[in-house]
Design an enzyme around this catalytic site. Structure first.
Site, PDB file in Angstrom:
ATOM      1  N   ARG A  20      44.404  56.089  40.911  1.00 10.02           N
ATOM      2  CA  ARG A  20      45.521  55.428  40.230  1.00 10.02           C
ATOM      3  C   ARG A  20      44.996  54.689  39.007  1.00 10.02           C
ATOM      4  NH1 ARG A  20      48.257  51.155  42.419  1.00 10.02           N
ATOM      5  NH2 ARG A  20      46.469  50.578  43.675  1.00 10.02           N
ATOM      6  N   TYR A  25      41.012  51.926  34.853  1.00 12.13           N
ATOM      7  CA  TYR A  25      39.794  51.978  35.674  1.00 12.13           C
ATOM      8  C   TYR A  25      39.007  53.284  35.572  1.00 12.13           C
ATOM      9  CZ  TYR A  25      41.931  47.818  37.669  1.00 12.13           C
ATOM     10  OH  TYR A  25      42.487  46.581  37.828  1.00 12.13           O
ATOM     11  N   ALA A  80      40.009  41.638  42.923  1.00 16.63           N
ATOM     12  CA  ALA A  80      40.986  40.546  42.812  1.00 16.63           C
ATOM     13  C   ALA A  80      40.452  39.223  43.374  1.00 16.63           C
ATOM     14  CB  ALA A  80      42.281  40.939  43.511  1.00 16.63           C
ATOM     15  N   GLU A 101      27.722  39.654  38.274  1.00 14.06           N
ATOM     16  CA  GLU A 101      29.156  39.959  38.375  1.00 14.06           C
ATOM     17  C   GLU A 101      29.473  41.166  37.496  1.00 14.06           C
ATOM     18  OE1 GLU A 101      31.616  36.925  36.619  1.00 14.06           O
ATOM     19  OE2 GLU A 101      33.450  37.709  37.549  1.00 14.06           O
ATOM     20  N   HIS A 103      32.621  44.048  36.255  1.00 15.39           N
ATOM     21  CA  HIS A 103      34.003  44.529  36.236  1.00 15.39           C
ATOM     22  C   HIS A 103      34.091  45.802  35.417  1.00 15.39           C
ATOM     23  CE1 HIS A 103      35.419  40.935  38.170  1.00 15.39           C
ATOM     24  NE2 HIS A 103      34.702  40.226  37.320  1.00 15.39           N
TER      25      HIS A 103
HETATM   26  O1  CA2 Z   1      37.971  45.517  36.280  1.00 15.10           O
HETATM   27  C1  CA2 Z   1      37.559  45.289  37.427  1.00 15.10           C
HETATM   28  O2  CA2 Z   1      36.555  45.815  37.889  1.00 15.10           O
HETATM   29  C2  CA2 Z   1      38.379  44.392  38.362  1.00 15.10           C
HETATM   30  O3  CA2 Z   1      37.478  43.686  39.192  1.00 15.10           O
HETATM   31  C3  CA2 Z   1      39.261  45.313  39.162  1.00 15.10           C
HETATM   32  C4  CA2 Z   1      40.220  44.574  40.079  1.00 15.10           C
HETATM   33  C5  CA2 Z   1      41.005  43.527  39.294  1.00 15.10           C
HETATM   34  O4  CA2 Z   1      41.812  42.763  40.190  1.00 15.10           O
HETATM   35  C6  CA2 Z   1      40.090  42.605  38.528  1.00 15.10           C
HETATM   36  O5  CA2 Z   1      40.897  41.717  37.784  1.00 15.10           O
HETATM   37  C7  CA2 Z   1      39.195  43.373  37.587  1.00 15.10           C
HETATM   38  C8  CA2 Z   1      41.213  45.530  40.699  1.00 15.10           C
HETATM   39  C9  CA2 Z   1      40.605  46.647  41.445  1.00 15.10           C
HETATM   40  C10 CA2 Z   1      41.708  47.587  41.818  1.00 15.10           C
HETATM   41  O6  CA2 Z   1      41.192  48.859  41.949  1.00 15.10           O
HETATM   42  C11 CA2 Z   1      42.035  49.908  41.777  1.00 15.10           C
HETATM   43  C12 CA2 Z   1      41.507  51.147  41.936  1.00 15.10           C
HETATM   44  C13 CA2 Z   1      42.285  52.243  41.751  1.00 15.10           C
HETATM   45  C14 CA2 Z   1      43.595  52.103  41.404  1.00 15.10           C
HETATM   46  C15 CA2 Z   1      44.128  50.862  41.237  1.00 15.10           C
HETATM   47  C16 CA2 Z   1      43.355  49.754  41.425  1.00 15.10           C
END
Ligand code: CA2
Length: 145
Positions: A20, A25, A80, A101, A103
């Protein structure tokens, strides 16, 4: 001689990577990223342990485990929980192992609530916004420690 050990921890929903929101991402799955990190670790002479959990307490336990196992660094994408978890902040502070850390996205370019990072208050440094490459850069940083 045993190789330095690096823990690579991923938090909630990262197991869904590649399925997704590819615009944010990317298209790669967590398995793809981890496989590439394993290859990079070999080149760097490191042993990595890759783990993912959707549960805050499990991530806390793994930070403690990294310390107990003598890890030289932890690479942490707390997802998150980055923006909410005092427990992960305390665990990051409680261990002497440096935490990097990571992201995929750049949280500072996104919603206001993503601008605060509890992990960043205790991490050695942060790498964000380079997609899957953020992990590779973090492993390189870990190798240099
Ligand atoms: O950018 C990043 O790596 C985050 O840590 C990703 C988190 C988000 O809450 C942070 O603010 C930044 C979200 C991960 C969600 O992963 C998904 C994977 C596939 C589809 C949707 C979401």
């Amino acid at each position: 001689m045993t190789q330095p050990l690096v823990y690579v921890l991923n938090g909630p929903n990262i197991n869904l990577l590649g399925t997704r929101e590819p615009g944010i991402y990317g298209h790669e799955t967590l398995a793809d990223i981890n496989a590439r990190l394993e290859e990079q670790a070999k080149t760097l002479g490191l042993t990595i342990k890759t783990l993912q959990s959707n549960h805050e307490g499990t991530l806390v336990d793994w930070l403690h485990e990294a310390q107990a196992e003598g890890a030289k660094a932890v690479i942490l994408n707390a997802a998150a929980y980055t923006h909410t978890s005092v427990a992960l902040l305390d665990a990051t502070k409680a261990i002497t192992v440096p935490v990097i850390e990571v992201h995929l996205s750049n949280p500072h370019k996104r919603e206001e609530f993503r601008h605060k990072s509890y992990i960043g208050m205790a991490a050695l440094g942060t790498i964000a916004g380079f997609g899957a490459q953020s992990y590779a850069l973090a492993l390189q940083a870990a190798a240099a420690l």
